[in-house]
Design a protein around this motif. Sequence first.
Motif, short mmCIF file in Angstrom:
data_model
loop_
_atom_site.label_atom_id
_atom_site.label_comp_id
_atom_site.label_asym_id
_atom_site.label_seq_id
_atom_site.Cartn_x
_atom_site.Cartn_y
_atom_site.Cartn_z
N HIS A 1 14.56 34.85 8.23
CA HIS A 1 14.18 36.20 7.83
C HIS A 1 12.77 36.25 7.26
CE1 HIS A 1 15.78 34.72 3.91
NE2 HIS A 1 14.85 35.50 3.40
N ALA B 1 10.38 36.27 10.29
CA ALA B 1 10.44 37.57 10.95
C ALA B 1 9.76 38.64 10.11
CB ALA B 1 11.89 37.96 11.22
N PHE C 1 12.91 47.09 6.05
CA PHE C 1 13.63 45.81 6.09
C PHE C 1 14.10 45.41 4.71
CE2 PHE C 1 14.20 41.29 6.16
CZ PHE C 1 14.52 40.92 7.46
N TRP D 1 12.08 36.72 20.91
CA TRP D 1 12.42 37.95 20.19
C TRP D 1 11.46 38.20 19.04
CZ3 TRP D 1 13.78 37.95 15.02
CH2 TRP D 1 14.14 36.72 14.45
N MET D 2 10.94 37.12 18.41
CA MET D 2 9.97 37.30 17.34
C MET D 2 8.62 37.77 17.88
SD MET D 2 10.43 34.38 14.43
CE MET D 2 11.88 34.35 13.36
N LEU E 1 8.17 41.57 17.84
CA LEU E 1 8.36 42.32 16.60
C LEU E 1 7.22 43.29 16.32
CD1 LEU E 1 9.88 39.73 14.10
CD2 LEU E 1 11.02 41.53 15.39
N VAL F 1 8.47 46.89 17.36
CA VAL F 1 9.77 47.43 16.96
C VAL F 1 9.61 48.69 16.13
CG1 VAL F 1 10.77 45.13 16.97
CG2 VAL F 1 9.93 46.09 14.83
N THR G 1 14.86 49.48 14.17
CA THR G 1 15.05 48.10 14.59
C THR G 1 14.79 47.14 13.43
OG1 THR G 1 14.33 48.68 16.82
CG2 THR G 1 14.35 46.35 16.27
N LEU H 1 17.31 44.36 12.08
CA LEU H 1 16.97 42.96 11.91
C LEU H 1 17.39 42.45 10.54
CD1 LEU H 1 13.43 42.74 13.56
CD2 LEU H 1 15.49 41.50 14.25
N LEU I 1 19.67 39.21 10.30
CA LEU I 1 19.09 37.99 9.76
C LEU I 1 19.59 37.64 8.36
CD1 LEU I 1 15.39 38.39 10.97
CD2 LEU I 1 17.20 36.99 11.96
#
Length: 215
Positions: free
Chosen positions: A18, A21, A38, A104-105, A108, A111, A115, A119, A123
């Motif tokens: 995490h 990300a 986030f 996928w990273m 980012l 996003v 999203t 995440l 995560l």
Amino acid sequence: MVLDLVVIGTAITLGPLHNSAFILLLSANRGLLKGIVFLLTWLAELVVVVAVVLLLTGGDPPSRQSTPSTAALAVKLTLGVALVFYGERRRRRGPTRPRGKPKWMARLDRVSGWTAAGLAVLLQPWAMVAAGGATVVKADLSSAVTFVALVSYFLLASASLLVMELYATFAPAKAEVGLERIRVGIDEHQDQAIVVLSLLIGLWLVGSSTYGLVS
């Protein structure tokens, strides 16, 4: 309870996935806003788990050797064994991915805020969060110490995200370079970090829950 929450909160905040990300989110377009989304989602998850436990107990910890108390310790023991097994299995398997950002990273930077919230859910190290919830069974809401311990747990489990968000907000130029350097370091040692954290927190949970069951 307090010491367990400190250990669990520290393990949560140090998780490499995490944090890596989150750094990429901050570097994206409107990254500060996505970082806040986030972070708030991350905090909300922790609060919801604790709130559900407190609703079940009514803020009044069950007596030792009671069924709820024993069940909570059994849950912690199971989670500890699972983390030790996972950490040891991952250690034996060794690195399983190429160096550099996973695909996928790498996406980012494109996003949305929704999203970013998703995440935070994906995560979150849920095994450790569940262990924190099982620990909160002992919480006594009539004590001021409990409130301090819970707030400290929330802040500690989110500390790395909060520090990076503030760093990027108040020193964006330095943060861009500094956080990228940190992300590269995390990526280089990600497998080792996951193994160490899994084994340490797993052994801690096994030891503390076993002691609670036999004492």
